[in-house]
Design a protein around this motif. Structure first.
Motif, PDB file in Angstrom:
ATOM      1  N   LEU A  34       0.832  -1.196   0.000  1.00 32.55           N
ATOM      2  CA  LEU A  34       0.000   0.000   0.000  1.00 32.55           C
ATOM      3  C   LEU A  34       0.869   1.250   0.000  1.00 32.55           C
ATOM      4  N   ARG A  35       0.264   2.361  -0.353  1.00 31.29           N
ATOM      5  CA  ARG A  35       0.964   3.640  -0.339  1.00 31.29           C
ATOM      6  C   ARG A  35       0.046   4.692   0.267  1.00 31.29           C
ATOM      7  N   ARG A  36       0.624   5.828   0.597  1.00 29.71           N
ATOM      8  CA  ARG A  36      -0.185   6.906   1.157  1.00 29.71           C
ATOM      9  C   ARG A  36      -0.973   7.576   0.033  1.00 29.71           C
ATOM     10  N   ALA A  37      -2.248   7.723   0.241  1.00 32.55           N
ATOM     11  CA  ALA A  37      -3.122   8.303  -0.782  1.00 32.55           C
ATOM     12  C   ALA A  37      -3.026   9.831  -0.767  1.00 32.55           C
ATOM     13  N   THR A  38      -3.266  10.425  -1.934  1.00 30.12           N
ATOM     14  CA  THR A  38      -3.337  11.885  -2.025  1.00 30.12           C
ATOM     15  C   THR A  38      -4.692  12.352  -1.488  1.00 30.12           C
ATOM     16  N   GLN A  39      -4.805  13.675  -1.282  1.00 34.53           N
ATOM     17  CA  GLN A  39      -6.059  14.209  -0.753  1.00 34.53           C
ATOM     18  C   GLN A  39      -7.212  13.970  -1.710  1.00 34.53           C
ATOM     19  N   ALA A  40      -6.932  14.081  -3.019  1.00 40.58           N
ATOM     20  CA  ALA A  40      -7.980  13.849  -4.012  1.00 40.58           C
ATOM     21  C   ALA A  40      -8.451  12.393  -3.981  1.00 40.58           C
ATOM     22  N   GLU A  41      -7.520  11.455  -3.788  1.00 40.87           N
ATOM     23  CA  GLU A  41      -7.885  10.043  -3.720  1.00 40.87           C
ATOM     24  C   GLU A  41      -8.677   9.732  -2.453  1.00 40.87           C
ATOM     25  N   ILE A  42      -8.304  10.362  -1.347  1.00 43.89           N
ATOM     26  CA  ILE A  42      -9.004  10.133  -0.083  1.00 43.89           C
ATOM     27  C   ILE A  42     -10.465  10.564  -0.191  1.00 43.89           C
ATOM     28  N   ASN A  43     -10.719  11.610  -0.948  1.00 49.47           N
ATOM     29  CA  ASN A  43     -12.093  12.103  -1.096  1.00 49.47           C
ATOM     30  C   ASN A  43     -12.971  11.140  -1.882  1.00 49.47           C
ATOM     31  N   ASN A  44     -12.344  10.189  -2.598  1.00 54.24           N
ATOM     32  CA  ASN A  44     -13.108   9.256  -3.441  1.00 54.24           C
ATOM     33  C   ASN A  44     -13.370   7.909  -2.777  1.00 54.24           C
ATOM     34  N   VAL A  45     -12.926   7.717  -1.532  1.00 56.21           N
ATOM     35  CA  VAL A  45     -13.150   6.454  -0.830  1.00 56.21           C
ATOM     36  C   VAL A  45     -13.831   6.723   0.503  1.00 56.21           C
ATOM     37  N   ASP A  46     -14.489   5.692   1.020  1.00 53.80           N
ATOM     38  CA  ASP A  46     -15.110   5.791   2.340  1.00 53.80           C
ATOM     39  C   ASP A  46     -14.129   5.324   3.412  1.00 53.80           C
ATOM     40  N   ASP A  47     -14.229   5.892   4.576  1.00 51.54           N
ATOM     41  CA  ASP A  47     -13.387   5.500   5.709  1.00 51.54           C
ATOM     42  C   ASP A  47     -14.025   4.282   6.380  1.00 51.54           C
ATOM     43  N   PHE A  48     -13.369   3.138   6.290  1.00 53.19           N
ATOM     44  CA  PHE A  48     -13.956   1.922   6.839  1.00 53.19           C
ATOM     45  C   PHE A  48     -14.072   1.988   8.354  1.00 53.19           C
ATOM     46  N   ALA A  49     -13.084   2.596   9.019  1.00 48.06           N
ATOM     47  CA  ALA A  49     -13.120   2.675  10.479  1.00 48.06           C
ATOM     48  C   ALA A  49     -14.345   3.446  10.968  1.00 48.06           C
ATOM     49  N   LEU A  50     -14.787   4.452  10.200  1.00 46.65           N
ATOM     50  CA  LEU A  50     -15.929   5.269  10.601  1.00 46.65           C
ATOM     51  C   LEU A  50     -17.258   4.694  10.133  1.00 46.65           C
ATOM     52  N   ASN A  51     -17.217   3.836   9.114  1.00 48.90           N
ATOM     53  CA  ASN A  51     -18.461   3.354   8.507  1.00 48.90           C
ATOM     54  C   ASN A  51     -18.766   1.887   8.776  1.00 48.90           C
TER      55      ASN A  51
END
Length: 520
Positions: free
Chosen positions: A294-311
């Motif tokens: 895995l790699r660290r996602a950019t801010q734009a990529e983070i906006n396109n996925v859901d946070d599993f820990a919160l959901n």
């Protein structure tokens, strides 16, 4: 004249009958009598020992089957059929009955160890793979290759009673904040009896694996795997990939003041999570792992996925995860025989798929599972039964092994990767993205440092300078010719300064076979 009790007693041969017709006849008689044994007969057997009663023999058989784990049944099938004088088909019926009796005691098990109800309709394996892959990419920034590998590994954890090898899924990243734990939790929710843990004590791990046969997901492994107190964890990981792996321990003193020996099975699927695992793990452990990087996602990529820990506690998410598990459960019931037949067909050493030794052991079960999905799709398209499709699939000219070929390709890429430290892989990936963003074929080391710091200020602000970057690229072999011989770095005058230049062609040569090209 024979005693009336002996006349009513069910014939139960001490040895397995020799002729096939006799086996079928006597087995049918046994099966019929076991299910219709009258109250009067039970009274007649009242003075007998349990072994003299057909009813009690059935109970003895069911009790013995309840004590046997699913992965042990194939090895004890011949012994049990001979011991009780029944056919293999009848043994399978009694086995199913014993499983049903066990499910009645599920309330006593932890929630994560309880079985789920199977999906009521037939499941298409290819659609199931795609659904799991889509679900993973909904919550985690991950390459197509790694998402497909995780999807097949999850389904394989449910097929583990019929598998021959249990490769370790190793989720690694160059540093924190790459969603390793989120992916691990998601995998744990979808696997068969998934158990998520940190730094488990060895006594607990051995007993838990032996009692529940879980899919163990171990997080933060890089923090403690090298400690002397966790040396046994390495041995458990190494030996747990094949059947028959046992840990021997002595129990407490019994009434006679003596210690008994107890055996614990550590066989089963395991997933480990940590930072830079290729550098942390022993070579023997790494050779048994399938690495997901895995790699660290950019801010734009983070906006396109859901946070599993919160959901993960939302009702619709729980419903989706349960639906996937129920579908996998149904797939195991429908396709485990086909999966085993494909594994047997791959026993020919000539079917190596370009993989040899332990590499072949790691991937062969996944290839067989993907192949089973392709065969089911082939049977559906040609309106054939699954058994018929299995018999003609390899000779058919219209067969299209899409997932099988895809998985073989991924296996070849993974095994040909140069095991660079994850941090260096991340650096090369970021450099290629700089070239792509600026639409250039070469860039100075000075400008490259500036661009890298802009992309990830947290990582590169205080750790990267022109000298450090130049040394890293030299160590990675950037300035070498086609024969691998060292060459002098290219220097050009840029804005009045003579600067060292990094060329895209040289970076791609280093990257070849190291990174997944779908990333860029």
């Amino acid at each position: 004249m024979k005693n009336e009790k002996e006349m009513r007693a069910l014939p139960w041969p001490e040895k397995a009958p020799l002729s096939e017709s006799k086996v079928v006849l006597e087995s049918a008689q046994i099966n019929s009598n076991l299910d219709t044994l009258s109250t009067e007969q039970n009274r007649a057997f009242g003075d007998k020992t349990p072994n003299d009663s057909a009813h009690n023999k059935k109970e003895a058989l069911l009790e013995e089957l309840r004590s046997i784990k699913a992965d042990e049944l194939p090895f004890r099938r011949r012994e049990l059929t001979k011991k009780y004088g029944i056919t293999s088909a009848d043994l399978q019926k009694f086995w199913d009955e014993s499983r049903n009796l066990l499910t009645e005691k599920d309330e006593e098990l932890p929630v994560w160890a309880q079985d789920v109800e199977k999906w009521p309709e037939e499941v298409d394996l290819i659609e199931l793979f795609e659904l799991i892959e889509k679900t993973i990419r909904r919550f985690v920034i991950i390459s197509e290759m790694d998402a497909a590998i995780c999807a097949l590994w999850i389904v394989h954890s449910w097929f583990s009673p019929y598998a021959t090898y249990f490769p370790i899924l190793a989720i690694s990243a160059p540093f924190e904040g790459c969603a390793k734990s989120s992916l691990g939790e998601l995998i744990c929710h979808l696997c068969c009896r998934g158990y998520y843990t940190f730094a488990p004590s060895m006594s607990v791990l051995f007993r838990m694996c032996d009692k529940y046969s879980p899919t163990v997901v171990i997080d933060e492994l890089d923090q403690y795997i090298k400690r002397p107190s966790y040396a046994e964890l390495t041995y458990a990981l190494n030996s747990g990939v094949t059947r028959g792996a046992k840990v021997v321990r002595t129990t407490g003193e019994n009434q006679e003041g003596k210690r008994d020996i107890e055996f614990f099975s550590v066989t089963g699927p395991k997933c480990i999570i940590g930072i830079q695992l290729p550098m942390v793990l022993d070579k023997t452990t790494s050779s048994r792992c399938i690495f997901v990087n895995l790699r660290r996602a950019t801010q734009a990529e983070i906006n396109n996925v859901d946070d599993f820990a919160l959901n993960k506690e939302r009702p619709e998410i729980l419903e989706l995860l349960l639906e996937i598990k129920r579908k996998i459960r149904r797939a195991v019931e429908d396709y485990h025989v086909a999966f085993q037949r494909r594994l047997v067909s791959y026993s020919d050493a000539r079917l190596s798929f370009g993989l040899y030794g332990r590499e072949r052991q790691k991937w062969i079960n996944g290839i067989a599972l993907a192949d089973t999905g392709d065969i089911k799709r082939f049977a559906k398209n040609n309106q054939l039964k699954l058994n018929e499709a299995l018999n003609i699939y390899d000779q058919s000219s219209v067969s299209t092994p899409i997932w099988k070929e895809r998985f073989i390709k991924f296996a070849s890429i993974k095994e040909s990767e140069v095991k660079l430290p994850s941090e260096d892989q991340e650096l090369l990936l970021q450099i290629i993205k700089v070239f792509k963003q600026l639409h250039v074929r070469e860039i100075s080391i000075k400008e490259l440092c500036v661009q890298l710091k802009r992309r990830d200020r947290m990582l590169y602000e205080n750790r990267l300078s022109e000298i450090v970057l130049g040394r890293k690229l030299t160590a990675l072999g950037l300035w070498r010719d086609a024969k691998g011989e060292p060459k002098r770095p290219v220097r050009k005058i840029i804005k009045g300064q003579k600067l060292t230049v990094c060329c895209l062609g040289d970076v791609m040569r280093v990257v070849d076979g190291v990174l997944d090209k779908t990333e860029f």
